[in-house]
Design a protein around this motif. Structure first.
Motif, PDB file in Angstrom:
ATOM      1  N   PRO A 164      85.385 -31.850  55.285  1.00  0.00           N
ATOM      2  CA  PRO A 164      86.233 -31.510  56.425  1.00  0.00           C
ATOM      3  C   PRO A 164      87.682 -31.293  55.995  1.00  0.00           C
ATOM      4  CG  PRO A 164      84.825 -33.362  56.959  1.00  0.00           C
ATOM      5  CD  PRO A 164      84.623 -33.082  55.495  1.00  0.00           C
ATOM      6  N   HIS A 165      88.282 -30.230  56.545  1.00  0.00           N
ATOM      7  CA  HIS A 165      89.670 -29.909  56.220  1.00  0.00           C
ATOM      8  C   HIS A 165      90.583 -31.088  56.549  1.00  0.00           C
ATOM      9  CE1 HIS A 165      93.096 -27.420  55.423  1.00  0.00           C
ATOM     10  NE2 HIS A 165      93.592 -27.619  56.633  1.00  0.00           N
ATOM     11  N   GLU A 166      90.209 -31.853  57.583  1.00  0.00           N
ATOM     12  CA  GLU A 166      91.006 -33.015  57.980  1.00  0.00           C
ATOM     13  C   GLU A 166      91.206 -33.976  56.810  1.00  0.00           C
ATOM     14  OE1 GLU A 166      88.644 -31.679  59.783  1.00  0.00           O
ATOM     15  OE2 GLU A 166      89.033 -31.874  61.935  1.00  0.00           O
ATOM     16  N   GLN A 167      90.133 -34.176  56.031  1.00  0.00           N
ATOM     17  CA  GLN A 167      90.242 -35.111  54.908  1.00  0.00           C
ATOM     18  C   GLN A 167      91.229 -34.616  53.861  1.00  0.00           C
ATOM     19  OE1 GLN A 167      86.769 -36.504  52.868  1.00  0.00           O
ATOM     20  NE2 GLN A 167      85.654 -36.701  54.782  1.00  0.00           N
ATOM     21  N   ILE A 168      91.181 -33.312  53.601  1.00  0.00           N
ATOM     22  CA  ILE A 168      92.074 -32.731  52.595  1.00  0.00           C
ATOM     23  C   ILE A 168      93.521 -32.863  53.069  1.00  0.00           C
ATOM     24  CG2 ILE A 168      92.576 -30.652  51.259  1.00  0.00           C
ATOM     25  CD1 ILE A 168      89.806 -31.560  50.689  1.00  0.00           C
ATOM     26  N   VAL A 169      93.754 -32.572  54.371  1.00  0.00           N
ATOM     27  CA  VAL A 169      95.104 -32.690  54.921  1.00  0.00           C
ATOM     28  C   VAL A 169      95.557 -34.153  54.866  1.00  0.00           C
ATOM     29  CG1 VAL A 169      96.469 -32.485  57.017  1.00  0.00           C
ATOM     30  CG2 VAL A 169      94.887 -30.690  56.406  1.00  0.00           C
ATOM     31  N   LYS A 170      94.648 -35.047  55.244  1.00  0.00           N
ATOM     32  CA  LYS A 170      94.984 -36.472  55.241  1.00  0.00           C
ATOM     33  C   LYS A 170      95.412 -36.912  53.841  1.00  0.00           C
ATOM     34  CE  LYS A 170      94.819 -40.669  57.025  1.00  0.00           C
ATOM     35  NZ  LYS A 170      94.963 -41.162  58.380  1.00  0.00           N
ATOM     36  N   ALA A 171      94.645 -36.498  52.836  1.00  0.00           N
ATOM     37  CA  ALA A 171      94.985 -36.868  51.458  1.00  0.00           C
ATOM     38  C   ALA A 171      96.374 -36.349  51.097  1.00  0.00           C
ATOM     39  CB  ALA A 171      93.936 -36.322  50.494  1.00  0.00           C
ATOM     40  N   GLN A 172      96.696 -35.150  51.558  1.00  0.00           N
ATOM     41  CA  GLN A 172      98.025 -34.599  51.251  1.00  0.00           C
ATOM     42  C   GLN A 172      99.127 -35.417  51.915  1.00  0.00           C
ATOM     43  OE1 GLN A 172      98.461 -30.206  51.376  1.00  0.00           O
ATOM     44  NE2 GLN A 172      96.326 -30.223  51.944  1.00  0.00           N
ATOM     45  N   THR A 173      98.875 -35.868  53.159  1.00  0.00           N
ATOM     46  CA  THR A 173      99.908 -36.665  53.827  1.00  0.00           C
ATOM     47  C   THR A 173     100.042 -38.036  53.177  1.00  0.00           C
ATOM     48  OG1 THR A 173      98.403 -37.602  55.451  1.00  0.00           O
ATOM     49  CG2 THR A 173      99.471 -35.552  56.037  1.00  0.00           C
ATOM     50  N   LEU A 174      99.044 -38.439  52.373  1.00  0.00           N
ATOM     51  CA  LEU A 174      99.174 -39.688  51.623  1.00  0.00           C
ATOM     52  C   LEU A 174      99.810 -39.416  50.264  1.00  0.00           C
ATOM     53  CD1 LEU A 174      95.741 -41.371  52.446  1.00  0.00           C
ATOM     54  CD2 LEU A 174      97.934 -41.719  53.557  1.00  0.00           C
ATOM     55  N   GLY A 175     100.260 -38.200  50.048  1.00  0.00           N
ATOM     56  CA  GLY A 175     100.992 -37.876  48.827  1.00  0.00           C
ATOM     57  C   GLY A 175     100.127 -37.455  47.658  1.00  0.00           C
ATOM     58  N   ALA A 176      98.843 -37.106  47.892  1.00  0.00           N
ATOM     59  CA  ALA A 176      97.960 -36.762  46.786  1.00  0.00           C
ATOM     60  C   ALA A 176      98.265 -35.364  46.253  1.00  0.00           C
ATOM     61  CB  ALA A 176      96.503 -36.833  47.246  1.00  0.00           C
ATOM     62  N   SER A 177      98.248 -35.222  44.928  1.00  0.00           N
ATOM     63  CA  SER A 177      98.409 -33.906  44.307  1.00  0.00           C
ATOM     64  C   SER A 177      97.057 -33.205  44.291  1.00  0.00           C
ATOM     65  CB  SER A 177      98.916 -34.074  42.882  1.00  0.00           C
ATOM     66  OG  SER A 177      97.976 -34.801  42.133  1.00  0.00           O
ATOM     67  N   SER A 178      97.030 -31.929  43.863  1.00  0.00           N
ATOM     68  CA  SER A 178      95.754 -31.205  43.781  1.00  0.00           C
ATOM     69  C   SER A 178      94.769 -31.947  42.881  1.00  0.00           C
ATOM     70  CB  SER A 178      95.973 -29.795  43.221  1.00  0.00           C
ATOM     71  OG  SER A 178      96.876 -29.092  44.027  1.00  0.00           O
ATOM     72  N   LEU A 179      95.282 -32.463  41.763  1.00  0.00           N
ATOM     73  CA  LEU A 179      94.419 -33.177  40.819  1.00  0.00           C
ATOM     74  C   LEU A 179      93.814 -34.412  41.475  1.00  0.00           C
ATOM     75  CD1 LEU A 179      93.414 -33.455  37.870  1.00  0.00           C
ATOM     76  CD2 LEU A 179      95.379 -34.927  37.471  1.00  0.00           C
ATOM     77  N   VAL A 180      94.664 -35.169  42.202  1.00  0.00           N
ATOM     78  CA  VAL A 180      94.174 -36.396  42.839  1.00  0.00           C
ATOM     79  C   VAL A 180      93.144 -36.057  43.917  1.00  0.00           C
ATOM     80  CG1 VAL A 180      94.841 -38.349  44.283  1.00  0.00           C
ATOM     81  CG2 VAL A 180      96.232 -37.735  42.317  1.00  0.00           C
ATOM     82  N   ILE A 181      93.382 -34.975  44.664  1.00  0.00           N
ATOM     83  CA  ILE A 181      92.407 -34.585  45.686  1.00  0.00           C
ATOM     84  C   ILE A 181      91.084 -34.226  45.021  1.00  0.00           C
ATOM     85  CG2 ILE A 181      91.867 -32.812  47.404  1.00  0.00           C
ATOM     86  CD1 ILE A 181      94.837 -32.833  48.129  1.00  0.00           C
ATOM     87  N   ALA A 182      91.155 -33.535  43.867  1.00  0.00           N
ATOM     88  CA  ALA A 182      89.932 -33.185  43.150  1.00  0.00           C
ATOM     89  C   ALA A 182      89.212 -34.440  42.674  1.00  0.00           C
ATOM     90  CB  ALA A 182      90.255 -32.280  41.974  1.00  0.00           C
ATOM     91  N   LEU A 183      89.963 -35.378  42.074  1.00  0.00           N
ATOM     92  CA  LEU A 183      89.337 -36.544  41.445  1.00  0.00           C
ATOM     93  C   LEU A 183      88.894 -37.597  42.451  1.00  0.00           C
ATOM     94  CD1 LEU A 183      91.641 -37.154  38.340  1.00  0.00           C
ATOM     95  CD2 LEU A 183      89.351 -36.166  38.389  1.00  0.00           C
ATOM     96  N   ARG A 184      89.719 -37.827  43.483  1.00  0.00           N
ATOM     97  CA  ARG A 184      89.439 -38.969  44.353  1.00  0.00           C
ATOM     98  C   ARG A 184      88.809 -38.590  45.688  1.00  0.00           C
ATOM     99  NH1 ARG A 184      91.854 -43.945  44.197  1.00  0.00           N
ATOM    100  NH2 ARG A 184      89.880 -44.283  45.220  1.00  0.00           N
ATOM    101  N   VAL A 185      88.962 -37.336  46.118  1.00  0.00           N
ATOM    102  CA  VAL A 185      88.378 -36.953  47.405  1.00  0.00           C
ATOM    103  C   VAL A 185      87.141 -36.072  47.204  1.00  0.00           C
ATOM    104  CG1 VAL A 185      88.799 -35.846  49.630  1.00  0.00           C
ATOM    105  CG2 VAL A 185      90.639 -37.101  48.513  1.00  0.00           C
ATOM    106  N   ALA A 186      87.290 -34.994  46.417  1.00  0.00           N
ATOM    107  CA  ALA A 186      86.182 -34.037  46.293  1.00  0.00           C
ATOM    108  C   ALA A 186      85.094 -34.550  45.344  1.00  0.00           C
ATOM    109  CB  ALA A 186      86.709 -32.690  45.820  1.00  0.00           C
ATOM    110  N   LEU A 187      85.489 -34.971  44.143  1.00  0.00           N
ATOM    111  CA  LEU A 187      84.495 -35.343  43.124  1.00  0.00           C
ATOM    112  C   LEU A 187      83.507 -36.412  43.613  1.00  0.00           C
ATOM    113  CD1 LEU A 187      83.517 -34.978  40.194  1.00  0.00           C
ATOM    114  CD2 LEU A 187      85.108 -36.760  39.524  1.00  0.00           C
ATOM    115  N   PRO A 188      84.003 -37.548  44.146  1.00  0.00           N
ATOM    116  CA  PRO A 188      83.035 -38.568  44.564  1.00  0.00           C
ATOM    117  C   PRO A 188      82.091 -38.084  45.654  1.00  0.00           C
ATOM    118  CG  PRO A 188      85.285 -39.412  44.697  1.00  0.00           C
ATOM    119  CD  PRO A 188      85.388 -37.957  44.411  1.00  0.00           C
ATOM    120  N   GLN A 189      82.550 -37.121  46.463  1.00  0.00           N
ATOM    121  CA  GLN A 189      81.695 -36.680  47.555  1.00  0.00           C
ATOM    122  C   GLN A 189      80.706 -35.609  47.136  1.00  0.00           C
ATOM    123  OE1 GLN A 189      83.259 -36.664  51.624  1.00  0.00           O
ATOM    124  NE2 GLN A 189      85.276 -36.967  50.754  1.00  0.00           N
TER     125      GLN A 189
END
Lengths: 270, 263
Positions: A164-189
């Motif tokens: 969900p796009h909401e999760q990606i936006v949420k991660a950004q508002t928590l200060g995540a970089s593209s790399l962090v979104i890849a490693l901590r949000v997308a990869l585990p899922q």
């Protein structure tokens, strides 16, 4: 009571699960009995006892010339090709899938290319692979990789897009970089999906492996089957087919267990 | 000088105007509710505030800063759904609020321990410490939204954006969440924007209630004009204005009485 609401009790369920196996065995035994009664030298449907003797011989006795037990050598050769191909394909598809799914710049570049690539029939490329990589291990592993990577890549990219796009936006508002979104949000899922993809492509991987071994090899399960075909050695072929089926089944089961152990959050909602 | 400044925002998709000529000044600590019919651009406006999309025209600044081009830590958000990470436990979701801003998204050693302690504090504040080790999917809708709000707060945003945060909850849970949000707000004094479908909720929680609607309507081309803020209610003191005017302007109280006219 409606048929759709009838559920088997536990013993009945076990019996029903075993039923098709038993029926196939009985049908085979009957068929081979009839043929052997007409012609004791019949090679087409060897008796179950003959197959059992052959199996015991194949698993335990060494080759007369080299002393090696060929079945284990074949198994080892085939499994290392298969697992090597699967590992490379899984890694490649995960990397490309994540990049295509997360980065619009790469999506524009690669998604059409991968879509076209996945339409190339891999077996048609086999001669090219033999010419380029020779008749050794490389061409067989590469065939498996070419055969299953495009489909796995497309599926993983879609899975990343399905987050969900909401999760990606949420991660950004928590200060995540593209790399962090890849490693901590997308990869585990998408990791559970990667394992599911490997399970789904096991069948094709075996197909490509056996095809490659049948064409050119000096050891391997597929090579052996096609070799003994010349002698109409149905007992050997059937033993190998059953053995390959068991190997594939165990691999699939192990991956299923891995998913359940490694991703407890998948079942949290159930 | 207002805290959140919205200047002449216009947003259109494929030539269809969604919102137009939106101007707004919001002071720090204000709670702004946004209501309006479906498809009137409330959520679009919230996404613009979040900088998840860029307006065609106009600009939005927070505390006189730069115009944001992508979502940033300064602006926290809670959506109606999918706001928490399903693959992280409740506690890990809160730690992520701090850990995601590091280089690789992981905290190690002492930093992680400190973050875990702060996460536990937040857990007791949002009343979820009994489920710290569970995954979000096993929580009820209300608990998930409390977690989402707690997670947004751990990043210490200056503006909190809520997109129909209680829309999917049952009425009882919704009332509890109102109390929870009011308490949190009293503690943090944050600036909040909340999009809601529920007028009662909007007036109950908000200091101001903005109504989005289309002031102009072309029957031949419905997409021509966009929506804008058509009403801007003062919702404090039960919606009755000037109830606290003497607190704000005490000098009004000691206006000397007019001298009686000498006979």
């Amino acid at each position: 009571m409606r048929l759709i609401n009838r559920k088997p009790s536990r013993p009945l369920a076990v019996f029903l699960a075993a039923l098709p196996f038993v029926i196939v065995l009985i049908a085979y035994a009957a068929g081979s009995e009839i043929r052997l009664a007409a012609n004791p030298a019949d090679k087409l449907l060897p008796a179950l006892s003959t197959i059992q003797d052959t199996a015991v011989r194949l698993f335990t006795e060494g080759d007369r010339r080299s002393g090696d037990i060929l079945l284990w050598k074949d198994t080892w050769a085939s499994l290392s090709r298969l697992l090597g191909g699967l590992a490379i394909a899984a890694t490649l598809s995960l990397l490309i899938g994540m990049v295509v799914g997360l980065l619009p710049l790469f999506r524009s570049t690669l998604s059409g290319f991968v879509a076209v690539l996945s339409m190339v029939p891999p077996l048609a490329l086999l001669p090219i692979l033999f010419i380029v990589f020779g008749l050794g291990e490389t061409s067989k592993v590469v065939l498996i990789v070419i055969g299953i990577t495009p489909f796995m890549t497309r599926d993983l990219a879609q899975r990343v897009l399905d987050i969900p796009h909401e999760q990606i936006v949420k991660a950004q508002t928590l200060g995540a970089s593209s790399l962090v979104i890849a490693l901590r949000v997308a990869l585990p899922q998408v990791l559970p999906r990667l394992i599911a993809n490997v399970r789904l492509s096991l069948g094709s991987a075996w197909l490509f492996l056996i095809a490659a071994e049948a064409v050119a090899a000096d050891v391997g399960l597929g090579y052996r089957i096609f070799l003994v075909r010349r002698y109409l050695a149905m007992d050997v072929i059937l033993t190998y087919v059953v053995w390959i089926t068991i190997l594939a089944f165990v691999l699939d089961w192990a991956l299923k267990q891995l998913t359940r152990k490694a991703f407890p959050w998948m079942e949290a909602g159930l | 000088m207002s805290f959140v400044e919205v200047r002449d925002i216009w947003q259109a998709y494929d030539g269809r105007s969604i919102i137009e000529r939106v101007n707004l000044d919001v002071a720090e600590g204000e709670f702004v509710s946004i209501v309006g019919a479906s498809g009137c651009g409330k959520s679009t406006f919230l996404r613009l505030l979040l900088a998840d999309e860029r307006p065609v025209r106009g600009k939005i600044t927070v505390d006189g800063g730069e115009v944001a081009v992508e979502p940033v830590r300064e602006r926290g958000v809670v959506f109606q759904r999918y706001s928490v990470f399903p693959h992280l436990t409740v506690r890990e979701n809160l730690i992520a609020g701090e850990g995601f801003s590091t280089r690789f998204g992981w905290l190690g050693g002492a930093a992680r321990k400190a973050a875990a302690e702060r996460a536990d504090e937040m857990l007791s504040r949002i009343g979820l410490n009994h489920v710290a080790g569970q995954y979000p999917a096993s929580l009820s809708g209300g608990m998930q939204q409390r977690l989402a709000i707690g997670q947004a707060l751990t990043a210490r945003p200056r503006v909190l954006l809520l997109d129909e945060p209680f829309g999917a909850l049952d009425p009882g849970t919704r009332v509890q969440m109102h109390e929870f949000l009011s308490e949190l707000r009293a503690e943090t004094k944050m600036t909040v924007f909340m999009v809601s479908h529920d007028l009662e909720e909007a007036f109950k929680l908000g200091d101001r209630v903005l109504v989005f609607d289309k002031p102009r309507w072309d029957p031949q081309d419905p997409g021509l004009y966009g929506a804008t803020v058509t009403y801007d209610f003062d919702a404090r003191d039960g919606g009755m204005p000037f109830q606290s005017i003497l607190d704000r302007y005490p000098s009004l109280a000691d206006t000397p009485k007019a001298e009686p006219i000498p006979a």
